[in-house]
Design a protein around this motif. Structure first.
Motif, short mmCIF file in Angstrom:
data_model
loop_
_atom_site.label_atom_id
_atom_site.label_comp_id
_atom_site.label_asym_id
_atom_site.label_seq_id
_atom_site.Cartn_x
_atom_site.Cartn_y
_atom_site.Cartn_z
N SER A 46 44.31 32.20 25.96
CA SER A 46 43.44 32.93 26.90
C SER A 46 42.73 34.09 26.22
O SER A 46 41.75 34.63 26.78
CB SER A 46 44.26 33.45 28.09
OG SER A 46 45.25 34.38 27.65
N ILE A 50 39.17 36.14 27.27
CA ILE A 50 39.30 37.54 27.72
C ILE A 50 38.47 38.47 26.83
O ILE A 50 37.76 39.36 27.32
CB ILE A 50 40.78 37.95 27.73
CG1 ILE A 50 41.51 37.18 28.83
CG2 ILE A 50 40.94 39.45 27.93
CD1 ILE A 50 43.01 37.38 28.81
N VAL A 84 36.73 40.17 35.98
CA VAL A 84 37.13 38.79 35.72
C VAL A 84 38.19 38.74 34.63
O VAL A 84 39.17 37.99 34.72
CB VAL A 84 35.91 37.93 35.34
CG1 VAL A 84 36.35 36.52 34.96
CG2 VAL A 84 34.92 37.87 36.50
N SER A 85 38.01 39.56 33.58
CA SER A 85 38.99 39.62 32.51
C SER A 85 40.36 40.07 33.02
O SER A 85 41.39 39.47 32.71
CB SER A 85 38.50 40.57 31.41
OG SER A 85 39.48 40.78 30.43
N LEU A 88 41.99 37.29 35.08
CA LEU A 88 42.60 36.24 34.26
C LEU A 88 43.97 36.67 33.74
O LEU A 88 44.93 35.88 33.73
CB LEU A 88 41.68 35.88 33.10
CG LEU A 88 40.40 35.10 33.44
CD1 LEU A 88 39.57 34.89 32.18
CD2 LEU A 88 40.75 33.76 34.08
N GLY A 92 47.43 34.86 34.83
CA GLY A 92 48.32 34.28 33.82
C GLY A 92 49.73 34.82 33.91
O GLY A 92 50.71 34.06 33.80
#
Length: 460
Positions: A46, A50, A84-85, A88, A92
């Motif tokens: 990821s 990111i 958005v980062s 995520l 996760g």
């Protein structure tokens, strides 16, 4: 004395005086994707996405401050990649929390530690998101004191410390929250400086950030010492991919330290000039170029990690293959020939002369009977003083396991300082002497003689 090896027979390895045994293969240590924890693999794969989102956010922020993006454009749109980062990362970690919670046959304490570790990150990221929303509100014209803006970060940092206190120390060491603590302290100092409650310079307000940069600079300096050493031996003892990526990591850290220092110094200079009412020579571009370079390099670093894991999936990593191994991890013919050649001429000594705390040599005993002197008198004159206390030898522990007494000596080189067990482990895995790289033919057990530099060799 060992017999000459038969080309059709299994190679031989010394196990004691007058005894030999078939040379046994020791499997190489390999690392596959199954050996890596799931959270590590998820983080690695990821990271590229990111870091790319963080780069987009930095570019948008640069253009917004520089005026390239119209003033009518909402600040919320600029922060979208950052949100958005964060989303995520939170998603996760929630997946990993669920995975740890539903894991079967897990030790309850270890399971709880894993859940709390991921929960700490979720909590801090939520605090970051709330603070960013407050920053957007302030930038869009709402009056908010900066102390209110940074309060969520301070609150979640305290909550992180409380969560860390619930983890089981006996199953896993407490994970430090120092990085987030420095972030919280730095945010508070910057908020106080913006509101005028801190009379010091901007560089003083950036002190926690400078301390973090200094820590990474020290890490770079330490890595600079051993990375070249690893690179010099990678071809014969360490998987080249591992050494190459360690060098890549070192280069990334150096780039991060340099770019962070440049950006932070320029930001402090510009803010100081604006605070004093002066026209600053530092432009917005001067501040953001190092940041963009660092984030672009971070993307390459993240892709490198992902590539390494994909490489491990098809070809397992061998961090420490057998020394002297040939194809498929088998001992090379040159290594077998060298060991058997040394075995053929090996004569087990009855005594050794201690030249130092970690070096011994055979006692010279010829013409002793003729002159009736001490068997090793001549050697003692060339070695340590005869009245040296044997506690210099007895008080030492093995430099490999750091537990057992150093009662072993490797032959024929004569280097000691390790225990018999570790010495035999080296020999059985075909490793050479750790000090001089000579072939290990036999591992002797020594018994110090009180008040003498002579050490007796125990019978096999």
């Amino acid at each position: 004395m060992a017999q000459e090896p038969n080309s059709n027979a299994a190679p031989l390895m010394p196990v004691g005086e007058g005894h030999t045994a078939p040379l046994q293969q020791q499997p190489n240590v390999v690392i596959t994707l199954n050996h890596l924890p799931r959270y590590f693999k998820l983080d690695v794969f990821s990271w590229p996405a990111i870091t790319t989102l963080q780069l987009i956010f930095a570019v948008l922020l640069w253009n917004k401050i520089d005026g390239t993006i119209p003033a009518s454009e909402s600040w919320a749109n600029v922060f979208i990649p950052s949100f958005v980062s964060d989303g995520l990362i939170i998603l996760g970690k929630l997946v990993l929390i669920y995975d740890a919670h539903t894991q079967a046959n897990a030790v309850p304490q270890i399971q709880q530690n894993a859940i709390l570790a991921h929960l700490q990150i979720v909590v801090f990221k939520i605090g970051e998101v709330v603070s960013k929303i407050l920053i957007i509100a302030r930038l869009n014209g709402f009056f908010l004191d900066m102390r209110v803006v940074v309060t969520p970060i301070l609150a979640v940092t305290i909550l992180q410390v409380l969560i860390s206190g619930k983890r089981h120390r006996e199953f896993e060491g407490k994970k430090p929250t120092g990085g987030n603590l420095f972030a919280a302290i730095g945010a508070i100092l910057i908020a106080l400086r913006i509101e005028g409650h801190l009379s010091s310079t901007w560089q003083t307000a950036f002190a926690p950030i400078w301390l973090v940069i200094a820590t990474f600079a020290l890490l770079c300096a330490m890595m600079s010492c051993f990375v070249p050493c690893l690179a010099s031996v990678s071809a014969r003892s360490i998987d080249g991919r591992l050494v190459g990526f360690l060098c890549f990591t070192w280069a990334f850290l150096v780039t991060g330290v340099v770019c962070s220092c440049i950006a932070l110094a320029r930001l402090g200079s510009r803010l100081e000039d604006e605070y004093n009412g002066d026209v600053s020579s530092v432009t917005v571009r001067d501040i953001f170029v190092p940041i963009v370079v660092l984030l672009a390099w971070a993307i390459a670093f993240a892709l490198g990690w992902a590539g390494l894991l994909l490489s491990i999936a098809s070809n397992p990593l061998q961090p420490l293959p057998n020394t002297g191994a040939g194809a498929n991890g088998q001992p090379s013919s040159a290594l077998i020939q060298s060991i058997n050649s040394h075995m053929a001429s090996f004569v087990r000594p009855t005594a050794l002369v201690r030249m130092s705390s970690t070096y011994f040599r055979r006692a010279d005993t010829h013409d002793v009977a003729a002159n009736g002197t001490d068997p090793v008198a001549r050697d003692l004159e060339a070695g340590l003083d005869a009245d040296t206390d044997d506690e210099r030898l007895r008080g030492k522990t093995c430099y490999i396991c750091c537990e057992a007494p150093s009662n072993g000596v490797l032959m024929e080189c004569g280097h000691g300082g390790l225990c018999v067990t570790c010495g035999k482990n080296l020999r059985d895995r075909y490793h050479p002497c750790p000090i001089c790289r000579e072939v290990i033919v036999e591992v002797l057990t020594i018994e110090p003689v009180e008040g003498s530099n002579v050490v007796m060799v125990a019978k096999a």
